[in-house]
Design a protein around this motif. Structure first.
Motif, mmCIF file in Angstrom:
data_model
loop_
_atom_site.group_PDB
_atom_site.id
_atom_site.type_symbol
_atom_site.label_atom_id
_atom_site.label_comp_id
_atom_site.label_asym_id
_atom_site.label_seq_id
_atom_site.Cartn_x
_atom_site.Cartn_y
_atom_site.Cartn_z
ATOM 1 N N GLY A 87 0.786 -1.217 0.000
ATOM 2 C CA GLY A 87 0.000 0.000 0.000
ATOM 3 C C GLY A 87 0.821 1.272 0.000
ATOM 4 O O GLY A 87 0.311 2.332 -0.365
ATOM 5 N N ARG A 127 -1.372 2.927 -2.553
ATOM 6 C CA ARG A 127 -2.347 3.827 -1.913
ATOM 7 C C ARG A 127 -1.636 4.826 -1.005
ATOM 8 O O ARG A 127 -1.890 4.880 0.209
ATOM 9 C CB ARG A 127 -3.391 3.024 -1.134
ATOM 10 C CG ARG A 127 -4.238 2.183 -2.070
ATOM 11 C CD ARG A 127 -5.380 1.484 -1.405
ATOM 12 N NE ARG A 127 -6.055 0.654 -2.394
ATOM 13 C CZ ARG A 127 -7.172 0.999 -3.030
ATOM 14 N NH1 ARG A 127 -7.767 2.151 -2.766
ATOM 15 N NH2 ARG A 127 -7.716 0.180 -3.930
ATOM 16 N N SER A 173 -3.594 7.048 1.447
ATOM 17 C CA SER A 173 -4.367 6.467 2.549
ATOM 18 C C SER A 173 -3.508 6.382 3.797
ATOM 19 O O SER A 173 -2.742 5.435 3.976
ATOM 20 C CB SER A 173 -4.873 5.068 2.159
ATOM 21 O OG SER A 173 -5.476 4.446 3.262
ATOM 22 N N THR A 220 -10.317 0.683 4.202
ATOM 23 C CA THR A 220 -9.317 0.623 3.134
ATOM 24 C C THR A 220 -9.144 -0.804 2.625
ATOM 25 O O THR A 220 -9.043 -1.035 1.412
ATOM 26 C CB THR A 220 -7.964 1.167 3.634
ATOM 27 O OG1 THR A 220 -8.138 2.519 4.065
ATOM 28 C CG2 THR A 220 -6.917 1.132 2.530
#
Length: 281
Positions: A101, A105, A108, A239
């Protein structure tokens, strides 16, 4: 000597075994570790990465450390303090188990923000480093063990969305190589399994390993969310569900890094299911 943090986890346990079989001197650490958790001849120490006092002496005489990012509780880690303690003990090399991640991401904070900060601390530590970024683990299927044993069912959302989950033992082998071989220094490896598999396919693979059908029950997002909130913080749950249901192309990308380091294809989910079938009987 190599210090392995999180030594009772899915990756850490396999890593300790791999290093010991390679003839390395290993100190295995975790909060609740005991002699039964490590191979014969492996030193073990109870240590908590959120308790600086428990780390006193753990790194003395070590030249390398395997560090986990702490998962959902990573915000509790004082990574620079841990790295300073490691350097004071003689450590020169760190291999960090981070998260996919961080790359997929970065916006996030709940999923990757702290992991990204830990990566930055490792890169800026002055130690020689390697960073491992796996996605989902095959071993997440252990969450289904009770329902498979009792009812031969698996309940999960997004039954036909595929992700390239990876065998923790493959991550451990990559980590062992990075801890022992200089060609991995300064590298960040994105680690995936060999193929996209869906929850429905993983349930079928468990059934094949057991020799009898396992029925897949598709949950709604809200049903899955309610289950996950029992053991995960709300931002992490939301998430995670987004990744499971709406993965980005990067989260579904099959990378060559695992096979490149290991010199063989990574294990499939079916391989993992056959090795761990006793947990589902």
């Amino acid at each position: 000597m190599i210090v392995v943090t999180g030594a009772t986890g899915n990756v850490g346990r396999s890593l300790v075994r791999a290093l010991a079989e390679a003839g390395e001197e290993v100190t295995a650490t975790s909060r609740g570790i005991s002699a039964q958790d490590v191979p014969e001849g492996v030193r073990h120490r109870r240590a908590d990465l959120i308790d600086a006092e428990s780390l006193r002496g753990v790194f003395d005489g070590a030249d390398a450390v395997f560090l986990q990012n702490g998962g959902p509780s990573a915000h509790l880690l004082s990574t620079p303090d841990i790295l300073d303690a490691a350097k004071a003990g003689g450590v020169e090399r760190v291999v960090l188990l981070s998260s996919q991640g961080v790359a997929t991401r970065p916006q996030s904070a709940s999923h990757a923000g702290t992991a990204g900060a830990i990566e930055d601390a490792v890169r800026q530590s002055g130690l020689r480093w390697t960073i491992l970024r796996p996605g989902g683990f095959h071993s997440n299927a252990f969450a289904w063990a009770e329902s498979v044993r009792a009812r031969r069912t698996v309940a999960a959302p997004f039954g036909d969305v595929g992700l390239p989950t990876i065998d923790p033992s493959d991550i451990a082998e990559v980590a062992a190589a990075a801890l022992r071989e200089d060609q991995h220094l300064g590298r960040t490896y994105e680690l995936t399994g060999p193929a996209l598999t869906t929850p429905r396919q993983r349930a079928a693979a468990l059934g094949a390993a057991l020799g009898e059908p396992v029925r897949f029950i598709e949950q709604t997002r809200e049903e899955a969310r309610a289950d996950m909130l029992r053991f995960m913080p709300e931002p992490v749950v939301d998430t995670t569900l987004t990744i499971l249901g709406e993965p980005t192309s990067a989260e579904q990308h099959l990378t060559p890094d695992t096979a490149h380091v290991l010199g063989r294809p990574p294990h499939t989910f079916a391989d993992w299911a056959r090795r761990h079938v006793a947990a589902f009987r």
